[in-house]
Write an enzyme that holds these catalytic residues in place. Structure first.
Site, PDB file in Angstrom:
ATOM      1  CB  SER A 183     -19.948   9.750 -45.554  1.00  0.00           C
ATOM      2  OG  SER A 183     -19.563   9.111 -44.372  1.00  0.00           O
ATOM      3  CG  HIS A 212     -22.099   9.897 -49.418  1.00  0.00           C
ATOM      4  ND1 HIS A 212     -22.620  11.134 -49.171  1.00  0.00           N
ATOM      5  CD2 HIS A 212     -21.953   9.304 -48.215  1.00  0.00           C
ATOM      6  CE1 HIS A 212     -22.766  11.307 -47.868  1.00  0.00           C
ATOM      7  NE2 HIS A 212     -22.376  10.205 -47.269  1.00  0.00           N
TER       8      HIS A 212
HETATM    9  C1  LIG Z   1     -26.257   9.731 -44.783  1.00  0.00           C
HETATM   10  C2  LIG Z   1     -25.819   8.314 -44.611  1.00  0.00           C
HETATM   11  C3  LIG Z   1     -26.649   7.366 -44.034  1.00  0.00           C
HETATM   12  C4  LIG Z   1     -27.930   7.754 -43.373  1.00  0.00           C
HETATM   13  O1  LIG Z   1     -28.922   8.025 -44.274  1.00  0.00           O
HETATM   14  P1  LIG Z   1     -30.156   8.917 -43.798  1.00  0.00           P
HETATM   15  O2  LIG Z   1     -31.203   8.661 -44.813  1.00  0.00           O
HETATM   16  O3  LIG Z   1     -29.665  10.318 -43.769  1.00  0.00           O
HETATM   17  O4  LIG Z   1     -30.533   8.429 -42.433  1.00  0.00           O
HETATM   18  C5  LIG Z   1     -26.246   6.051 -44.042  1.00  0.00           C
HETATM   19  N1  LIG Z   1     -25.053   5.688 -44.551  1.00  0.00           N
HETATM   20  C6  LIG Z   1     -24.210   6.583 -45.073  1.00  0.00           C
HETATM   21  C7  LIG Z   1     -22.905   6.125 -45.614  1.00  0.00           C
HETATM   22  C8  LIG Z   1     -24.551   7.925 -45.105  1.00  0.00           C
HETATM   23  O5  LIG Z   1     -23.716   8.819 -45.594  1.00  0.00           O
END
Ligand SMILES: *Cc1c(COP(=O)(O)O)cnc(C)c1O
Length: 392
Positions: A183, A212
């Site tokens: 991310s 992602h």
């Molecule tokens: C955004 C994200 C999450 C969390 O997901 P949400 O639905 O926003 O709580 C988990 N893992 C990764 C790698 C993320 O980028």
């Protein structure tokens, strides 16, 4: 002893002194734009990578199908009590079918999935080996678990192999944890290498967070595991619905026996009110369309290749291989200053600072989106490629 409020005030003061103080700002989305600080800017900081959340026609088509009965804004209970609306089963069946997997289970968020699944599937005597750069939700999941855990060097198969050789005989089960697209750096995990390592040991499982990549990679948009042909080798494949899928929540694709177990053991699944059924229904609606969105995926891939090339031509440090494109600045205050400069020019880009990223690697983070117009992309490239890089 110091008064608590004095203590937290001085903590805030030090964050501000380091340039790391965070605060909430007003932001009103308007399609792919954002109204903030009295200005209309292109939103390059959201996770609406395919532009589906900004797509009013799509939303209107969905709304046109709904009745007042369908529009259920609350589940009013946990799924284990009375909150298990058929929309959840339908979504899970559709997910399992898409992935050609035995089962899928939906969670209220990716944060809930990662902090819930890991503590559920491991116990004392088990080991988690996670990539050094995994998301905070995975770190919290490891912390909440009773297993031992250790982080291997980022995307370093040699290091992981070494750890497995040394440790595999001493633990009952070992879970390798990674993201598919990271991310903050936007680079990709060597999934096939991880699968090969896993196969060498009967007690090793693989957990991949596709937050992602879901919606974006692979022929039908199922993620990097689809793209690299290893869906069947991943024991726990997590995807989130709040990013490219323009909804909310998350899911895991796994074996049926694992799903049955998770329903009994995952605390953020059991002890929380289920997502609103209307959200599950919207997720299902988008999910049905995702496989056909190859054009949007291609557009995003092309825009991303271009921006990465421009940054590299400018000799800017850019580890990305995806649509998440960091421009690593180093100093936090400097990153904030450059982000503000981009915003003044109409591009809403944010600085990402420690502790979200390692100390000394503060950065601007561009989240590209498939609905960028050509002129908007040209404008961005002109800023970054010109002598007019903000701050220079
Ligand atoms: C955004 C994200 C999450 C969390 O997901 P949400 O639905 O926003 O709580 C988990 N893992 C990764 C790698 C993320 O980028």
């Amino acid at each position: 002893m110091k008064d608590l409020y004095t203590h937290i005030q001085s903590a805030l003061d030090s964050l501000a002194a380091e340039g790391n103080l965070r605060s909430l700002s007003h932001a009103l989305p308007e399609g792919r734009y954002l109204l903030a600080q009295g200005q209309r800017m292109l939103n390059l900081s959201s996770n609406d990578y395919l532009g589906l959340a900004a797509d009013l026609e799509l939303r209107a088509r969905f709304l046109a199908e709904l009745t007042t009965d369908d529009f259920m804004p609350s589940s009013s209970s946990s799924r284990l009590l009375t909150g298990n609306h058929p929309a959840f089963d339908e979504l899970e069946v559709a997910l399992a079918r898409l992935y050609d997997a035995e089962a899928a289970l939906v969670f209220n968020s990716g944060y809930d999935a990662n902090t819930g699944i890991l503590p559920a599937i491991v116990d004392t005597g088990d080991l988690i080996l996670a990539d050094k750069l995994v998301h905070a939700s995975l770190i919290d999941g490891m912390r909440l678990s009773r297993a031992q855990w250790f982080r291997f060097k980022h995307n370093n198969l040699k290091h992981l192999e070494h750890l497995l050789q040394k440790l595999a005989p001493s633990y009952r089960h070992i879970v390798i944890v990674t993201e598919s697209i990271f991310s903050m750096d936007g680079d990709e995990a060597p999934l096939n290498g991880l699968v090969e390592l896993k196969r060498l040991y009967p007690n090793v499982l693989l957990y991949v967070d596709e937050a992602h990549a879901f919606g974006l990679r692979g022929r039908r948009g199922l993620g990097c595991c689809e793209e690299q042909g290893c869906i069947g080798d991943v024991d726990f494949l997590v995807g989130t619905l709040g990013k490219a899928a323009a909804s909310a929540g998350a899911f895991v694709v796994c074996r049926r026996v694992a799903r049955d177990y998770l329903v009994n053991r995952v605390r953020p699944f059991i002890f929380t009110t289920a997502l609103p059924p209307i959200i599950a229904r919207w997720s299902r609606y988008v999910l049905n369309l995702l496989p056909e969105m190859g054009e949007r995926r291609q557009r995003l891939a092309e825009l991303s290749r271009r921006l990465r090339r421009v940054l590299r031509e400018q000799r800017m440090k850019c580890p990305s291989g995806s649509h998440i494109i960091p421009l690593i600045v180093g100093d936090s205050a400097e990153a904030v200053r450059r982000a503000e400069e981009m915003q003044r020019r109409g591009y809403y880009v944010r600085a990402v600072r420690p502790p979200t990223v390692p100390e000394g690697t503060a950065r601007l983070r561009f989240s590209l989106r498939a609905d960028l117009a050509d002129e908007e992309m040209e404008g961005l490239i002109n800023i970054l490629a010109g002598h007019e890089m903000p701050g220079k």
